[in-house]
Design a protein around this motif. Sequence first.
Motif, mmCIF file in Angstrom:
data_model
loop_
_atom_site.group_PDB
_atom_site.id
_atom_site.type_symbol
_atom_site.label_atom_id
_atom_site.label_comp_id
_atom_site.label_asym_id
_atom_site.label_seq_id
_atom_site.Cartn_x
_atom_site.Cartn_y
_atom_site.Cartn_z
ATOM 1 N N THR A 48 12.030 5.577 -3.116
ATOM 2 C CA THR A 48 11.541 6.770 -3.807
ATOM 3 C C THR A 48 10.529 6.382 -4.882
ATOM 4 O OG1 THR A 48 13.171 6.794 -5.611
ATOM 5 C CG2 THR A 48 13.854 7.758 -3.497
ATOM 6 N N ARG A 49 9.736 7.344 -5.281
ATOM 7 C CA ARG A 49 8.770 7.096 -6.364
ATOM 8 C C ARG A 49 9.486 6.723 -7.649
ATOM 9 N NH1 ARG A 49 6.201 9.865 -10.535
ATOM 10 N NH2 ARG A 49 4.040 9.162 -10.912
ATOM 11 N N LEU A 50 10.613 7.367 -7.916
ATOM 12 C CA LEU A 50 11.366 7.055 -9.127
ATOM 13 C C LEU A 50 11.869 5.615 -9.116
ATOM 14 C CD1 LEU A 50 13.424 10.342 -9.690
ATOM 15 C CD2 LEU A 50 11.411 9.522 -10.954
ATOM 16 N N GLN A 51 12.250 5.125 -7.951
ATOM 17 C CA GLN A 51 12.666 3.729 -7.859
ATOM 18 C C GLN A 51 11.516 2.788 -8.164
ATOM 19 O OE1 GLN A 51 14.376 4.250 -3.791
ATOM 20 N NE2 GLN A 51 16.067 3.003 -4.566
ATOM 21 N N VAL A 52 10.331 3.132 -7.691
ATOM 22 C CA VAL A 52 9.158 2.299 -7.957
ATOM 23 C C VAL A 52 8.866 2.256 -9.455
ATOM 24 C CG1 VAL A 52 6.679 2.023 -7.583
ATOM 25 C CG2 VAL A 52 8.164 2.718 -5.692
ATOM 26 N N LEU A 53 8.881 3.427 -10.092
ATOM 27 C CA LEU A 53 8.646 3.473 -11.532
ATOM 28 C C LEU A 53 9.676 2.639 -12.284
ATOM 29 C CD1 LEU A 53 7.807 7.264 -12.050
ATOM 30 C CD2 LEU A 53 6.216 5.323 -12.165
ATOM 31 N N ASP A 54 10.919 2.742 -11.885
ATOM 32 C CA ASP A 54 11.977 1.975 -12.539
ATOM 33 C C ASP A 54 11.754 0.480 -12.374
ATOM 34 O OD1 ASP A 54 14.628 1.943 -13.912
ATOM 35 O OD2 ASP A 54 15.253 0.977 -12.053
ATOM 36 N N ARG B 260 1.258 11.665 -15.707
ATOM 37 C CA ARG B 260 1.812 11.118 -14.467
ATOM 38 C C ARG B 260 1.201 9.759 -14.171
ATOM 39 N NH1 ARG B 260 4.858 13.351 -10.397
ATOM 40 N NH2 ARG B 260 4.623 12.467 -8.312
ATOM 41 N N VAL B 261 2.060 8.791 -13.883
ATOM 42 C CA VAL B 261 1.616 7.428 -13.576
ATOM 43 C C VAL B 261 0.992 7.399 -12.187
ATOM 44 C CG1 VAL B 261 2.383 5.061 -13.123
ATOM 45 C CG2 VAL B 261 3.335 6.338 -15.055
ATOM 46 N N THR B 262 -0.165 6.787 -12.094
ATOM 47 C CA THR B 262 -0.818 6.562 -10.804
ATOM 48 C C THR B 262 -0.851 5.069 -10.533
ATOM 49 O OG1 THR B 262 -3.001 6.348 -11.778
ATOM 50 C CG2 THR B 262 -2.284 8.576 -11.138
ATOM 51 N N GLU C 180 0.826 -1.207 0.000
ATOM 52 C CA GLU C 180 0.000 0.000 0.000
ATOM 53 C C GLU C 180 0.859 1.256 0.000
ATOM 54 O OE1 GLU C 180 -3.553 2.122 2.651
ATOM 55 O OE2 GLU C 180 -2.878 0.081 3.104
ATOM 56 N N GLN C 181 1.986 1.209 0.712
ATOM 57 C CA GLN C 181 2.881 2.368 0.724
ATOM 58 C C GLN C 181 3.533 2.568 -0.637
ATOM 59 O OE1 GLN C 181 5.053 0.828 4.072
ATOM 60 N NE2 GLN C 181 4.284 2.432 5.441
ATOM 61 N N VAL C 182 3.789 1.476 -1.346
ATOM 62 C CA VAL C 182 4.324 1.590 -2.708
ATOM 63 C C VAL C 182 3.291 2.263 -3.604
ATOM 64 C CG1 VAL C 182 5.182 0.315 -4.704
ATOM 65 C CG2 VAL C 182 5.790 -0.441 -2.396
ATOM 66 N N ASP C 183 2.010 1.865 -3.478
ATOM 67 C CA ASP C 183 0.935 2.513 -4.234
ATOM 68 C C ASP C 183 0.855 3.999 -3.892
ATOM 69 O OD1 ASP C 183 0.417 0.010 -5.184
ATOM 70 O OD2 ASP C 183 -1.538 -0.218 -4.202
ATOM 71 N N ASP C 184 0.977 4.321 -2.593
ATOM 72 C CA ASP C 184 0.881 5.717 -2.156
ATOM 73 C C ASP C 184 1.976 6.572 -2.779
ATOM 74 O OD1 ASP C 184 -1.315 5.092 -0.629
ATOM 75 O OD2 ASP C 184 -0.202 4.939 1.252
ATOM 76 N N LEU C 185 3.166 5.991 -2.933
ATOM 77 C CA LEU C 185 4.256 6.738 -3.573
ATOM 78 C C LEU C 185 3.889 7.104 -5.003
ATOM 79 C CD1 LEU C 185 7.559 4.979 -2.417
ATOM 80 C CD2 LEU C 185 6.851 7.325 -1.941
ATOM 81 N N LEU C 186 3.233 6.185 -5.724
ATOM 82 C CA LEU C 186 2.834 6.458 -7.106
ATOM 83 C C LEU C 186 1.792 7.569 -7.170
ATOM 84 C CD1 LEU C 186 2.597 2.838 -8.570
ATOM 85 C CD2 LEU C 186 4.346 4.554 -9.059
ATOM 86 N N ASP C 187 0.922 7.622 -6.186
ATOM 87 C CA ASP C 187 -0.182 8.580 -6.220
ATOM 88 C C ASP C 187 0.169 9.945 -5.618
ATOM 89 O OD1 ASP C 187 -1.873 6.785 -7.459
ATOM 90 O OD2 ASP C 187 -2.713 6.022 -5.583
ATOM 91 N N GLY D 119 4.345 15.571 -6.580
ATOM 92 C CA GLY D 119 5.729 15.982 -6.409
ATOM 93 C C GLY D 119 6.723 14.854 -6.609
ATOM 94 N N ALA D 120 7.777 14.869 -5.784
ATOM 95 C CA ALA D 120 8.821 13.839 -5.847
ATOM 96 C C ALA D 120 8.864 13.134 -4.496
ATOM 97 C CB ALA D 120 10.166 14.463 -6.183
ATOM 98 N N PRO D 121 7.881 12.301 -4.225
ATOM 99 C CA PRO D 121 7.764 11.701 -2.894
ATOM 100 C C PRO D 121 8.776 10.592 -2.637
ATOM 101 C CG PRO D 121 6.083 10.804 -4.323
ATOM 102 C CD PRO D 121 6.783 11.873 -5.111
ATOM 103 N N VAL D 122 9.097 10.446 -1.358
ATOM 104 C CA VAL D 122 9.968 9.363 -0.913
ATOM 105 C C VAL D 122 9.362 8.774 0.357
ATOM 106 C CG1 VAL D 122 12.045 10.430 -1.870
ATOM 107 C CG2 VAL D 122 11.417 10.861 0.520
#
Length: 229
Positions: free
Chosen positions: A172-178, A188-190, A130-137, A140-143
């Motif tokens: 970080t959100r960027l790590q999740v996207l990667d 923006r990806v949700t 759920e926290q991984v999902d929250d980072l996507l949503d 800004g540049a959330p961590v």
Amino acid sequence: MRNVISISTSADVSEEYAEQVERLIAVQPAQRETTQVNQWGQTDYHVRLHTYEAPGSGETMWAVDYSDPAIRELEETGSREEADARYEELVRDSAENLGIDDDGFQERFAVTDVDGVPGPLPELPDVDAEQVDDLLDEEGAPVLYLALDDDGDPVLRIGQADETDSTVTVLTRLQVLDELNLSDGDGRVTAEYAAREVHDFAMQTSYIAHAQTASVRRAAELLFTVPAA
């Protein structure tokens, strides 16, 4: 202090006296204790402080019991102050020999009451999907980072990268996207979008979350520094 039990030098008391003292401390809780566990979770090192009435004389005595895989030493004295000093000396000497564990982290004592040595970390939170999902949503540049709540307990929170100390950042959100092989591109990806685009999205986010255990530990090492002696 006099030697009651020692494998490296001669004892200063009779064998009978030593056996009686060993029986006394075996059935009582220690007044102070420092332990370390091995990779199998077994205690293979300890320093313990005990008090008892000396066999024969009834005099109040204090004993420091030291044990590691190679050595066993039990010393006693009639002075609490001397026993405390010896106990802390042994713990601090042992702390200087603590190394790095198999995961690359500083070894710590499982239990200790001595300032200035690496004591146990508190129970650390796990990252969840759920926290991984929250980072996507999050805008800004959330961590996701490790912080301390009002009671001093470690918790995971989401903040902005430019407002968060990178040393306690866990994910970080960027790590999740990667990890999901996604990028914001034209929009923006949700989490909802990613769930449609990524096969087994729930499994993937669960895997990402589980893989952050070491990151949480690294952040905790910095939050819970060794107190000064």
